[in-house]
Enzyme design. Structure first.
Site, PDB file in Angstrom:
ATOM      1  N   GLU A   1       0.757  -1.284  -0.129  1.00  0.00           N
ATOM      2  CA  GLU A   1      -0.254   0.216   0.007  1.00  0.00           C
ATOM      3  C   GLU A   1       1.288   1.452   0.055  1.00  0.00           C
ATOM      4  O   GLU A   1       1.860   1.510   0.975  1.00  0.00           O
ATOM      5  CB  GLU A   1      -0.773  -0.403   1.154  1.00  0.00           C
ATOM      6  CG  GLU A   1      -1.232   1.711   1.716  1.00  0.00           C
ATOM      7  CD  GLU A   1      -1.951   0.858   3.384  1.00  0.00           C
ATOM      8  OE1 GLU A   1      -2.349  -0.458   3.369  1.00  0.00           O
ATOM      9  OE2 GLU A   1      -2.842   1.966   2.949  1.00  0.00           O
TER      10      GLU A   1
ATOM     11  N   ASP B   1      -1.716  -1.996   5.914  1.00  0.00           N
ATOM     12  CA  ASP B   1      -1.312  -0.985   7.296  1.00  0.00           C
ATOM     13  C   ASP B   1      -1.870  -1.748   8.425  1.00  0.00           C
ATOM     14  O   ASP B   1      -3.013  -2.129   8.111  1.00  0.00           O
ATOM     15  CB  ASP B   1      -1.505   0.431   7.131  1.00  0.00           C
ATOM     16  CG  ASP B   1       0.064   1.575   6.501  1.00  0.00           C
ATOM     17  OD1 ASP B   1       1.242   0.477   6.797  1.00  0.00           O
ATOM     18  OD2 ASP B   1      -0.691   2.346   6.297  1.00  0.00           O
TER      19      ASP B   1
ATOM     20  N   ASP C   1      -4.057  -1.162  10.314  1.00  0.00           N
ATOM     21  CA  ASP C   1      -5.084   0.203  10.658  1.00  0.00           C
ATOM     22  C   ASP C   1      -6.647   0.090   9.667  1.00  0.00           C
ATOM     23  O   ASP C   1      -6.603  -0.994   9.104  1.00  0.00           O
ATOM     24  CB  ASP C   1      -4.558   2.112  10.419  1.00  0.00           C
ATOM     25  CG  ASP C   1      -4.534   2.427   9.243  1.00  0.00           C
ATOM     26  OD1 ASP C   1      -4.248   1.906   7.697  1.00  0.00           O
ATOM     27  OD2 ASP C   1      -3.405   2.853   8.862  1.00  0.00           O
TER      28      ASP C   1
ATOM     29  N   ASP D   1      -8.153   1.669   7.530  1.00  0.00           N
ATOM     30  CA  ASP D   1      -7.497   1.765   6.106  1.00  0.00           C
ATOM     31  C   ASP D   1      -6.518   0.864   4.913  1.00  0.00           C
ATOM     32  O   ASP D   1      -7.209   0.519   3.652  1.00  0.00           O
ATOM     33  CB  ASP D   1      -6.653   3.260   5.896  1.00  0.00           C
ATOM     34  CG  ASP D   1      -7.724   4.491   5.773  1.00  0.00           C
ATOM     35  OD1 ASP D   1      -9.320   4.399   5.915  1.00  0.00           O
ATOM     36  OD2 ASP D   1      -7.124   5.491   5.974  1.00  0.00           O
TER      37      ASP D   1
END
Ligand code: 1YM
Length: 648
Positions: free
Chosen positions: A439, A512, A514, A516
């Site tokens: 990403e 990541d 998280d 997103d």
């Protein structure tokens, strides 16, 4: 031998029967064969095989329900990994079996293939994937206990590793009716005894849909927190379709339903069109999910394509599109549940999940064609909406072909044919090659520097790729990010897909830790699920798990992948001074750290993506990709890291 010793203790004299000993020896040999080669009987000794044990028992109850004698089935996961299945049927017969000289219950539990019903000639229509019967469960269990409530009595018999401890005995009177089987799978045979609630629930729900009205309960009392699900569907497969399309917009006023019988084969079908682009067709033969399709599916497809093309003419929609609609055109946005019952199913294919009986095709085709035509006659507005949708699909298909050619031509111009942003590995052997889908450009940069360039390739993806649930194939293919992904993988897509051309046997999604990141991860998963499921099935798709914390104590460094792990590490430090850094994104790690924690085969944790249950997966994707944002966010947070872990 244990059996002989048990026989000595019996208060009930052993029945006099000429072949008694030889038949006992046969039974023991039979059970021994199962224990030696469990895979042959239940597929595997991994989790699917363990779940299969439950399904075998439940199948007996389902048969009893289909015969019209039982309407309630309960499955319980008990502490210590015992499983109990209860039904309110007639109870397994308790009389002495004339040939075997022991109770019929004992015969059913000890004799291989005693599952094929003896007696009234009724065929076993449910029958698990391997259709092997309860005796196999008995052979592969540490202990089995059977309680039969029948003829006003409570009967009981117990087994250890398949061998009865004593003959069936009466424990007392009983007002109930039915069978209870409690078993503990043999831990020396199975890799794990940790049943997965969601997997069992999905199958039991499927069985409840396929067996209209039968109430099936799953209860889990293994942990303090008790879980329970109750499945009962008066509407049967119509409700199944309703659930599958719940979060989509249907084009029809009413779900199409038809039922028919020809030459002893029963056919039942429910279908609905929605304004989506993918198709979901679930086919069953004798309640077995035929994931690879087969002759029933072929018959259905032919009938559908024919009926729709005919009504396209009839409704004068030919003006909009002269070409005939193809099978793909008429199945866009279609959800189908097709279930047939057949006396002698033949299962073929790699995973034995393809129906092979040749006679089925014509039977399904004629029943479905006839009933679809009736439906179109009676619902001309629905027919028009459906056919217009199919015509749109055809236009998109033609546009997609052009787009595909464009992608192909474009990649030819780029020399090697590989996307410019791919940092490829030098190895050319797919078996050792790995592709990291990363990403963002900054993490991509770290990954490029940190990797082992011999076998690790990096493809950075910018932001969020096109949401494939909502977009059409032609749009997806022209999305630069997805285009790069397809070209890097090398297999092509759709009709052109060829697994043997895959360039990497490990495709690793690295995002990541998280929300997103989880969202992007799900988007990529959706892409693979919809357009390259073969890659998931082959076991080539993985999710990387980067660490959440870096804990430094003096010169020493520790990485923790969960809060639990962090707490454990910190606890050992007692009063020492240490520093905790929480990684918010991959970009915060320098190349060496990224290599050390997430990419190096020595230390990394990779999770293999599986397609264990297409129903669960599809539902999940619909939740995730639908218009409602809140359930999606919640789901991602709860499940982002819940994929099974794998040591590599
Ligand atoms: C929790 C598991 O096994 N239920 C069950 C099994 C049988 C019957 C009823 C049954 C079948 C018939 C007649 C018949 C079985 N019977 C046999 C056999 N639940 C569970 N409930 N009476 C009762 O098919 O004719 C095998 S399974 F062979 F003995 F008839």
């Amino acid at each position: 031998m244990a059996k002989k010793e048990a026989a000595k203790d019996q208060t009930i004299p052993a029945p006099v029967e000429e072949n008694y000993d030889s038949s006992k020896i046969q039974i023991l040999e039979g059970l021994e064969a199962v224990r030696k080669r469990p895979g042959m009987y239940i597929g595997s000794t991994a989790l699917p095989g363990l779940h299969h044990m439950v399904y075998e028992i439940v199948d007996n109850s389902i048969d009893e329900a289909m015969a019209g004698h039982c309407d309630t089935i309960e499955v319980e996961l008990l502490p210590g990994n015992y499983v109990r299945v209860t039904d309110n049927g007639r109870g397994i017969p308790t009389d002495i079996h004339p040939k075997a000289g022991v109770s019929t219950v004992e015969v059913v539990l000890t004799k291989l293939h005693a599952g094929g019903k003896f007696g009234d000639g009724a065929y076993k229509v449910s029958g698990g994937l391997h259709g092997v019967g309860v005796s196999v469960v008995n052979a592969l269990s540490d202990s089995v206990r059977v309680d039969v409530h029948r003829d006003g009595k409570h009967h009981f018999i117990e087994f250890r590793r398949g061998v009865p401890l004593a003959p069936l005995k009466v424990l007392g009177n009983s007002k109930k009716r039915g069978t209870v089987v409690t078993f503990l799978a043999d831990a020396t045979i199975f890799d794990t005894l940790e049943y997965r609630y969601d997997v069992l629930a999905a199958r039991l729900r499927e069985l409840a849909f396929l067996n209209k009205g039968v109430k099936i309960t799953l209860r889990d009392t293994r942990d303090k927190e008790i879980k329970e699900s109750v499945f009962q569907y008066k509407g049967g497969i119509v409700e199944f379709v309703k659930m599958l399309t719940e979060k989509k917009n249907p084009l029809q006023k009413k779900i199409f339903y038809a039922q028919g019988e020809k030459e002893g084969i029963q056919v039942e079908i429910a279908l609905e069109y929605c304004d989506t682009y993918s198709e979901q067709i679930f086919t069953f033969a004798n309640a077995i999910h035929t994931r690879e399709g087969g002759t029933h599916l072929e018959g259905f497809r032919t009938a559908l394509t024919r009926a729709i093309n005919e009504y396209k003419k009839k409704l004068q929609l030919d003006k909009k599109m002269e070409d005939s609609l193809t099978g793909d055109d008429v199945r866009e946005g279609l959800t189908v549940v097709l279930s047939i019952l057949i006396p002698n199913p033949q299962f073929e294919g790699q995973t034995k999940m393809k129906l092979g009986n040749g006679e089925v095709k014509g039977i399904v085709q004629s029943i479905v064609y006839e009933r679809l035509c009736e439906y179109f006659d009676e619902n001309p507005n629905d027919a028009r909406r459906i056919i217009e949708k199919c015509i749109q699909a055809a236009s998109a298909r033609i546009a997609a072909r052009k787009a595909k050619e464009l992608v192909r031509r474009k990649s030819a111009l780029e020399g090697s044919g590989l996307p410019g942003k791919l940092a490829d590995c030098s190895a050319r052997d797919p078996q050792i090659s790995e592709l990291f889908i990363v990403e963002g450009d900054s993490a991509g940069g770290s990954a490029k520097q940190g990797r082992n360039r011999h076998f690790q390739a990096i493809l950075p993806l910018k932001g969020k790729i096109t949401n494939v649930e909502k977009a059409k194939l032609d749009k997806i293919l022209t999305d630069g990010e997805v285009g790069a992904l397809i070209t890097a993988i090398g297999t092509g897509i759709g009709d052109d897909f060829d697994l043997s051309k895959i360039r990497y046997h490990k495709i690793v999604i690295m995002t990541d830790a998280d929300v997103d990141g989880a969202h992007i991860q799900t988007l990529i998963l959706t892409f693979f699920f919809r357009y390259m499921p073969q890659v998931i099935e082959a076991g080539y798709l993985y999710i990387a798990r980067p660490p959440l914390y870096l804990i430094s104590k003096g010169k020493e460094k520790f990485y923790a992948y969960s809060d639990d792990e962090k707490n454990k590490i910190v606890k050992d430090f007692k009063d020492d001074k240490y520093h905790i850094q929480r990684y918010k994104g991959l970009g915060e790690m320098n190349p060496e750290q990224l290599w050390e924690t997430t990419m190096s085969p020595e230390n990394r944790v990779l999770m293999q993506v599986s397609m264990d249950d297409a129903v669960i997966a599809d539902e999940t994707f619909v939740i995730l990709m639908g218009d409602e944002v809140e359930p999606r966010r919640r789901f991602i947070e709860e499940n982002a890291r819940k994929v099974e872990e794998l040591d590599l």
